[in-house]
Motif scaffolding. Structure first.
Motif, PDB file in Angstrom:
ATOM      1  N   LEU A 135     -20.914  28.586 -26.594  1.00  0.00           N
ATOM      2  CA  LEU A 135     -20.478  28.141 -25.273  1.00  0.00           C
ATOM      3  C   LEU A 135     -19.432  29.116 -24.760  1.00  0.00           C
ATOM      4  O   LEU A 135     -18.478  29.437 -25.463  1.00  0.00           O
ATOM      5  CB  LEU A 135     -19.895  26.732 -25.367  1.00  0.00           C
ATOM      6  CG  LEU A 135     -20.905  25.646 -25.729  1.00  0.00           C
ATOM      7  CD1 LEU A 135     -20.201  24.386 -26.193  1.00  0.00           C
ATOM      8  CD2 LEU A 135     -21.815  25.345 -24.562  1.00  0.00           C
ATOM      9  N   THR A 136     -19.632  29.588 -23.540  1.00  0.00           N
ATOM     10  CA  THR A 136     -18.693  30.562 -22.995  1.00  0.00           C
ATOM     11  C   THR A 136     -17.964  29.973 -21.794  1.00  0.00           C
ATOM     12  O   THR A 136     -18.462  29.053 -21.155  1.00  0.00           O
ATOM     13  CB  THR A 136     -19.438  31.826 -22.532  1.00  0.00           C
ATOM     14  OG1 THR A 136     -20.439  31.412 -21.595  1.00  0.00           O
ATOM     15  CG2 THR A 136     -20.119  32.519 -23.690  1.00  0.00           C
ATOM     16  N   GLU A 137     -16.793  30.514 -21.516  1.00  0.00           N
ATOM     17  CA  GLU A 137     -16.055  30.087 -20.334  1.00  0.00           C
ATOM     18  C   GLU A 137     -16.264  31.111 -19.236  1.00  0.00           C
ATOM     19  O   GLU A 137     -15.968  32.282 -19.427  1.00  0.00           O
ATOM     20  CB  GLU A 137     -14.567  29.943 -20.659  1.00  0.00           C
ATOM     21  CG  GLU A 137     -14.323  28.813 -21.627  1.00  0.00           C
ATOM     22  CD  GLU A 137     -12.853  28.561 -21.877  1.00  0.00           C
ATOM     23  OE1 GLU A 137     -12.020  29.146 -21.155  1.00  0.00           O
ATOM     24  OE2 GLU A 137     -12.555  27.797 -22.799  1.00  0.00           O
ATOM     25  N   VAL A 138     -16.798  30.670 -18.121  1.00  0.00           N
ATOM     26  CA  VAL A 138     -17.115  31.600 -17.041  1.00  0.00           C
ATOM     27  C   VAL A 138     -15.898  31.800 -16.142  1.00  0.00           C
ATOM     28  O   VAL A 138     -15.494  32.912 -15.861  1.00  0.00           O
ATOM     29  CB  VAL A 138     -18.326  31.109 -16.231  1.00  0.00           C
ATOM     30  CG1 VAL A 138     -18.633  32.070 -15.093  1.00  0.00           C
ATOM     31  CG2 VAL A 138     -19.542  30.948 -17.138  1.00  0.00           C
ATOM     32  N   GLU A 139     -15.326  30.687 -15.690  1.00  0.00           N
ATOM     33  CA  GLU A 139     -14.135  30.790 -14.847  1.00  0.00           C
ATOM     34  C   GLU A 139     -13.428  29.443 -14.812  1.00  0.00           C
ATOM     35  O   GLU A 139     -13.964  28.436 -15.258  1.00  0.00           O
ATOM     36  CB  GLU A 139     -14.512  31.229 -13.415  1.00  0.00           C
ATOM     37  CG  GLU A 139     -15.452  30.263 -12.730  1.00  0.00           C
ATOM     38  CD  GLU A 139     -15.729  30.638 -11.282  1.00  0.00           C
ATOM     39  OE1 GLU A 139     -14.866  31.263 -10.660  1.00  0.00           O
ATOM     40  OE2 GLU A 139     -16.813  30.295 -10.781  1.00  0.00           O
ATOM     41  N   THR A 140     -12.217  29.456 -14.280  1.00  0.00           N
ATOM     42  CA  THR A 140     -11.474  28.219 -14.134  1.00  0.00           C
ATOM     43  C   THR A 140     -11.173  27.995 -12.660  1.00  0.00           C
ATOM     44  O   THR A 140     -10.820  28.929 -11.954  1.00  0.00           O
ATOM     45  CB  THR A 140     -10.143  28.290 -14.915  1.00  0.00           C
ATOM     46  OG1 THR A 140     -10.434  28.647 -16.259  1.00  0.00           O
ATOM     47  CG2 THR A 140      -9.443  26.954 -14.897  1.00  0.00           C
ATOM     48  N   TRP A 141     -11.391  26.768 -12.232  1.00  0.00           N
ATOM     49  CA  TRP A 141     -11.050  26.412 -10.863  1.00  0.00           C
ATOM     50  C   TRP A 141      -9.728  25.668 -10.889  1.00  0.00           C
ATOM     51  O   TRP A 141      -9.654  24.573 -11.430  1.00  0.00           O
ATOM     52  CB  TRP A 141     -12.120  25.499 -10.270  1.00  0.00           C
ATOM     53  CG  TRP A 141     -13.340  26.191  -9.774  1.00  0.00           C
ATOM     54  CD1 TRP A 141     -14.171  27.004 -10.491  1.00  0.00           C
ATOM     55  CD2 TRP A 141     -13.879  26.114  -8.444  1.00  0.00           C
ATOM     56  NE1 TRP A 141     -15.198  27.437  -9.692  1.00  0.00           N
ATOM     57  CE2 TRP A 141     -15.048  26.906  -8.431  1.00  0.00           C
ATOM     58  CE3 TRP A 141     -13.486  25.459  -7.278  1.00  0.00           C
ATOM     59  CZ2 TRP A 141     -15.831  27.056  -7.297  1.00  0.00           C
ATOM     60  CZ3 TRP A 141     -14.274  25.607  -6.151  1.00  0.00           C
ATOM     61  CH2 TRP A 141     -15.427  26.404  -6.157  1.00  0.00           C
ATOM     62  N   GLN A 142      -8.699  26.257 -10.303  1.00  0.00           N
ATOM     63  CA  GLN A 142      -7.425  25.549 -10.231  1.00  0.00           C
ATOM     64  C   GLN A 142      -7.512  24.461  -9.169  1.00  0.00           C
ATOM     65  O   GLN A 142      -8.376  24.492  -8.292  1.00  0.00           O
ATOM     66  CB  GLN A 142      -6.292  26.523  -9.908  1.00  0.00           C
ATOM     67  CG  GLN A 142      -6.021  27.542 -11.004  1.00  0.00           C
ATOM     68  CD  GLN A 142      -5.755  26.909 -12.361  1.00  0.00           C
ATOM     69  OE1 GLN A 142      -5.310  25.763 -12.444  1.00  0.00           O
ATOM     70  NE2 GLN A 142      -6.042  27.634 -13.435  1.00  0.00           N
ATOM     71  N   VAL A 143      -6.594  23.498  -9.291  1.00  0.00           N
ATOM     72  CA  VAL A 143      -6.604  22.360  -8.375  1.00  0.00           C
ATOM     73  C   VAL A 143      -6.627  22.809  -6.913  1.00  0.00           C
ATOM     74  O   VAL A 143      -7.338  22.241  -6.085  1.00  0.00           O
ATOM     75  CB  VAL A 143      -5.361  21.489  -8.631  1.00  0.00           C
ATOM     76  CG1 VAL A 143      -5.332  20.319  -7.678  1.00  0.00           C
ATOM     77  CG2 VAL A 143      -5.357  21.002 -10.061  1.00  0.00           C
ATOM     78  N   GLU A 144      -5.856  23.866  -6.610  1.00  0.00           N
ATOM     79  CA  GLU A 144      -5.758  24.318  -5.227  1.00  0.00           C
ATOM     80  C   GLU A 144      -7.132  24.721  -4.692  1.00  0.00           C
ATOM     81  O   GLU A 144      -7.503  24.375  -3.572  1.00  0.00           O
ATOM     82  CB  GLU A 144      -4.801  25.519  -5.116  1.00  0.00           C
ATOM     83  CG  GLU A 144      -3.343  25.217  -5.444  1.00  0.00           C
ATOM     84  CD  GLU A 144      -3.068  25.098  -6.936  1.00  0.00           C
ATOM     85  OE1 GLU A 144      -3.943  25.494  -7.747  1.00  0.00           O
ATOM     86  OE2 GLU A 144      -1.985  24.598  -7.300  1.00  0.00           O
TER      87      GLU A 144
END
Lengths: 429, 300
Positions: A409-418
Motif C-alpha cells: 500500500l502506497t501513500e499518494v498524497e495528503t489532503w489537508q483540512v484547508e
C-alpha cells in the motif's frame, strides 16, 4: 444520584492518580459563587460503557482547563454528566432535566446517533440549547440540518464521511473518468458516502451510471456487479469492507469491468489487496482518514496524560474534548450564557482568521485575554483545525493511497483540512 | 437480461446439486437436515486441503483456472465428505433415529452444522480463500453476455451429475429401493429392503453431491466457512419448492430460485435479493404446500 456518584468517582480517580492537584485550584477559590452548568449526556453504562466513561473524562478535562484559565464568563463552569444507559428514552430524560431544570445552555453528547437524535429534536432544539456531539456520525443529522430541522443548534466534532465522497469525486474528475458506477455497502455509512460522491461527481460535470447497494457477507456479488456494468461505466467507486470488497472486486474484474478503480477507506488493507491480486489494482486509488498531528494535538495528549496518568487511547476522547472546548469558548465569546448566542458564536471561534488557541489552561487563558480585548480567536483543538460547515459537520485531513506493483500500500498524497474545505466550498458540499 | 439469465442458470445449477442431496435426506430420512449445507462447505475445504497438503501444481487446463489436480482433489474431497456424513450418522442421527421426534433430529442437525462450520473455521481460518489466485476474465459471447470458461464447466458438471443421479434412481435396484423407502419405509421393509443400507447410500449420494456442489461453488465464487450457511435458505427453498423427496423437482427448484434471484435484481434493488428465496418459499407454501412439482415423476 448519578452526579454525586460520578463526582465521587472522579475524586477517587484523582486521588488514585497520586493526588494530582488541579491547576484550577487557585482560580476556583476566587469569588466564583455562580455556576454555569455544562450538560453532558453519555453512555456510562450499556453497550457503549466501555468507552463512555473515558469520553466523559475528556469532557471534564476541558471544563477543568476552562476553570483553571479563569472560569466561564466570570463564573465557574460546572460539568454535569448524566448516563443515558445507551437508551434514547433515558438520554432524553437526562437531557431534559439538565436543560429544563438545571439550566444548561450547552449540551454535550450523546455518543450514539440513536440517542443524540431524539435529544436534539425533543430537547435542545425546542429549548434553544446548543448541542455538540463527540461521536454521533449518522448522516441523518446532516439531512435534518439541510431541511432546517436543527435550527443550527447541532454541531459535531467527528468528521462525517461526506467530505470523503467529494474528494473521491474530485480524484475521479482529475483522472478523467466521466462515467462512474458506484457499488456500496448497504448501510448508513455506505449510502451516505455513495450519495456524497454522486453529488460531488455531478458538481464536477461527470456522471454516475448506477448506484448499486450490496448486503454484507454474501458469497457472490455477481448480480450487483452485472447491474453496475449495465450503464457501460469507465470506472468504479467501491465502498466496501475488505472481505466483501474483494469478492465484489474480483467479480467486477472477471466480468470485464474497467480497472479504473476508486476505493473507500476500509479497503486500505493488505487482506483486500492480496485477495484481489495486486496486478489488477495498480490503477486503483483510495482514500482514508489521515492521522492528525501538530502542536494542538500534542497539547491535548500531554494534558490528558498529566491528568489521568496514561496516554489518551480510545475513541471519542479528542473529539469530546473539542466538543466541550468549542462550547465553552463560544459561550465566552458570546459574552452571555445563552444557547442561541453560543450557537451563533461557534463559527466565530473556529475556522481560520483569529489568533490560534490550543487546548489546555494556557491556551484557554490566552483565549480569555484576546476575547476580553475584543479580538478574534481560532480554536485549533485536539483534532486539529476545526471548521463547521453550514450543517454543523466538520471535515478532517485525508490520505490518498494506491497499490504498488508488489502489492504494497502506497501513500499518494495528503489532503489537508484547508484543501478539503476549499473543495467542499467550490463544489457545493 | 441475457447476463442475468446466464448468471441465474449457473447459480441455479449449484443450488440444484445441493438441493438433490437435501431433498433425498429429507425424503428418505424424514427430517430437515440443516447440516447438509455444511457438507458443501466441508467438501469445498477438503478439496482445498488436498491441494495445499500435497501442494499439487495448479496447472490450468486450457482456458480454465483449474486443472487435473483440482478434479482429483474433488474426488478425494467427495470421499472425505461421505466419510463425514457416515460418521455423523453413526454417532448422531443413527442414535436418535426412531427414538425421538422429528424436531429433535432437526435440532441435532443444527448442532452438527455448528460443529462442522466451526471446525472448518478452526482449521482453515475465517477469511475468504480461493483455489487459485488467478482471476478469469469473462469472454463476451453475445451483446450483453459475458461468460467465463469456468462457468461453462461448472454448469456442464452440474447438469451431468443431475442426469447421473436421475438415471441411478430410475434404473438401479438401489435407486428403486431408495425411492421405495422415500415413499413408505414400513412398506419398503416389508418387501425386504434393508433400511440401514438405503440410509447409508442416501448419505453417500447426498454427501458426494454436496462435496462436488461445494467445490463448484468454490470455483465460481470463493471459499468461506459460512459458504454453506449462506446457501441454506436457497437450498431449502429449492427442495421445498420442488416437493420434498422429488429429485427432479429439487433440480427445477434450484434453477427456479437461481433464476428468480438473478433476474429480480433487474427489477428490485440488489439489496433486497436476499429476500427472494423467502418470498418464493412463502408463495409455494401458500399456493402449493406440497411443492410445485409434487406428483410428477422423479425421486418420489
Amino acid at each position: 444520584m448519578p452526579r454525586t456518584n460520578f463526582t465521587a468517582l472522579a475524586a477517587m480517580a484523582a486521588l488514585a492518580a497520586g493526588g494530582v492537584s488541579l491547576p484550577g485550584g487557585a482560580a476556583r477559590a476566587q469569588d466564583q459563587d455562580c455556576q454555569h452548568p455544562i450538560g453532558a449526556v453519555l453512555s456510562l453504562s450499556g453497550s457503549m460503557a466501555a468507552i463512555g466513561s473515558a469520553i466523559g473524562d475528556a469532557g471534564e478535562l476541558a471544563v477543568e482547563h476552562m476553570n483553571a484559565a479563569g472560569g466561564l464568563l466570570g463564573c465557574e463552569a460546572d460539568y454535569r454528566l448524566r448516563d443515558d444507559q445507551g437508551q434514547p428514552s433515558v438520554g432524553v430524560d437526562a437531557a431534559q432535566s439538565l436543560v429544563e431544570v438545571e439550566g444548561a445552555e450547552i449540551l454535550l453528547g450523546a455518543i450514539q446517533s440513536g440517542v443524540s437524535m431524539p435529544i436534539l429534536s425533543s430537547v435542545t432544539v425546542p429549548n434553544e440549547v446548543t448541542q455538540i456531539s463527540c461521536c454521533s456520525s449518522a448522516p441523518s443529522f446532516t439531512e435534518l440540518a439541510r431541511e432546517g430541522g436543527t435550527d443550527g443548534y447541532w454541531f459535531r466534532t467527528l468528521p462525517t464521511v461526506r467530505p470523503q465522497g467529494f474528494v473521491m469525486a474530485d480524484l475521479a474528475n482529475e483522472r478523467g473518468y466521466e462515467r462512474t458506477a458506484v457499488i456500496y455497502v448497504n448501510s448508513d455509512y455506505g449510502l451516505s458516502l455513495a450519495r456524497a460522491f454522486e453529488e460531488g461527481i455531478e458538481a464536477q460535470g461527470g456522471s454516475v451510471t448506477d448506484m448499486v447497494p450490496y448486503n454484507q457477507e454474501q458469497a457472490s456479488y455477481r448480480a450487483e456487479v452485472s447491474q453496475a456494468l449495465r450503464g457501460d461505466p469507465d470506472s468504479l467507486f467501491l465502498v466496501a469492507f475488505p472481505a466483501d470488497g474483494a469478492t465484489a472486486m474480483r467479480e467486477w474484474i472477471s466480468l470485464g469491468g474497467p480497472q479504473n478503480l476508486l476505493l473507500s477507506n476500509a479497503l486500505r488493507a493488505e487482506e483486500f489487496v492480496s485477495a484481489v491480486g495486486a496486478q489488477y489494482l495498480t490503477d486503483a486509488v483510495g482514500i482514508d482518514n489521515a492521522q492528525v498531528e501538530g502542536p494542538s494535538v500534542e497539547a491535548f495528549n500531554q494534558s490528558w496524560e498529566e491528568r489521568y496518568g496514561e496516554p489518551p487511547a480510545g475513541p471519542g476522547l479528542h473529539t469530546m474534548y473539542d466538543a466541550a472546548a468549542v462550547g465553552l469558548l463560544a459561550a465566552q465569546a458570546a459574552g452571555e450564557y445563552d444557547g442561541t448566542a453560543i450557537r451563533d458564536a461557534v463559527r466565530e471561534i473556529t475556522g481560520p482568521g483569529g489568533e490560534v488557541i490550543h487546548p489546555g489552561p494556557e491556551g484557554f487563558a490566552r483565549a480569555h485575554e484576546v476575547l476580553a480585548e475584543g479580538g478574534d480567536i481560532s480554536y485549533v483543538g485536539a483534532t486539529g483545525p476545526i471548521v463547521f460547515d453550514e450543517f454543523g459537520d466538520v471535515t478532517g485531513p485525508y490520505l490518498i493511497w494506491g497499490v504498488g506493483e508488489d502489492g504494497a500500500l502506497t501513500e499518494v498524497e495528503t489532503w489537508q483540512v484547508e484543501r478539503v474545505n476549499e473543495l467542499m466550498a467550490a463544489t457545493g458540499g | 437480461m441475457l447476463q442475468a439469465l446466464a448468471d441465474g442458470l449457473l447459480t441455479g445449477s449449484i443450488y440444484a446439486l445441493g438441493a438433490i442431496g437435501l431433498t433425498l435426506t429429507m425424503g428418505i430420512l424424514r427430517f430437515a437436515n440443516f447440516a447438509h449445507a455444511e457438507m458443501m462447505t466441508w467438501g469445498a475445504y477438503m478439496a482445498l486441503g488436498v491441494l495445499t497438503l500435497f501442494s499439487l501444481p495448479t496447472a490450468p487446463l486450457g482456458p480454465l483456472t483449474f486443472g487435473w489436480p483440482l478434479i482429483l482433489a474433488t474426488v478425494i474431497a467427495a470421499g472425505l465428505t461421505v466419510v463425514l456424513a457416515l460418521i455423523v450418522d453413526r454417532f448422531v442421527f443413527g442414535k436418535l433415529r426412531g427414538k425421538v421426534g422429528h424436531l429433535t433430529l432437526v435440532f441435532a442437525s443444527f448442532g452438527v452444522a455448528l460443529l462442522i462450520r466451526n471446525l472448518i473455521n478452526l482449521i482453515f481460518g475465517g477469511r475468504a480463500q480461493y483455489y487459485t489466485s488467478e482471476l478469469q476474465i469473462a469472454v463476451p459471447v453475445a451483446p450483453g453476455l459475458r461468460i467465463m470458461p469456468d462457468q461453462v464447466v461448472v454448469f456442464a458438471t452440474a447438469i451431468a451429475l443431475v442426469i447421473a443421479v436421475h438415471l441411478f434412481l430410475q434404473n438401479t435396484r438401489l435407486g428403486l429401493a431408495m425411492r421405495a423407502v422415500s415413499e413408505s419405509p414400513p412398506l419398503a421393509q416389508v418387501n425386504g429392503i434393508s433400511l440401514a443400507r438405503v440410509v447409508r447410500w442416501t448419505w453417500i449420494v447426498g454427501g458426494a453431491l454436496a462435496a462436488v456442489a461445494g467445490v463448484l461453488y468454490g470455483v465460481s465464487v470463493q471459499l468461506r466457512p459460512e459458504l454453506g450457511f449462506h446457501l441454506l435458505l436457497p437450498l431449502f427453498a429449492a427442495a421445498i419448492a420442488g416437493g420434498v423427496g422429488n429429485v427432479i423437482g429439487a433440480v427445477l427448484g434450484g434453477f427456479l430460485i437461481g433464476l428468480i434471484e438473478s433476474v429480480s435484481v433487474l427489477v428490485i434493488p440488489a439489496g433486497y435479493k436476499l429476500a427472494i428465496p423467502f418470498l418464493v418459499l412463502l408463495a409455494v407454501l401458500y399456493f402449493r404446500p406440497t411443492g410445485i412439482f409434487a406428483g410428477t415423476t422423479g425421486g418420489k
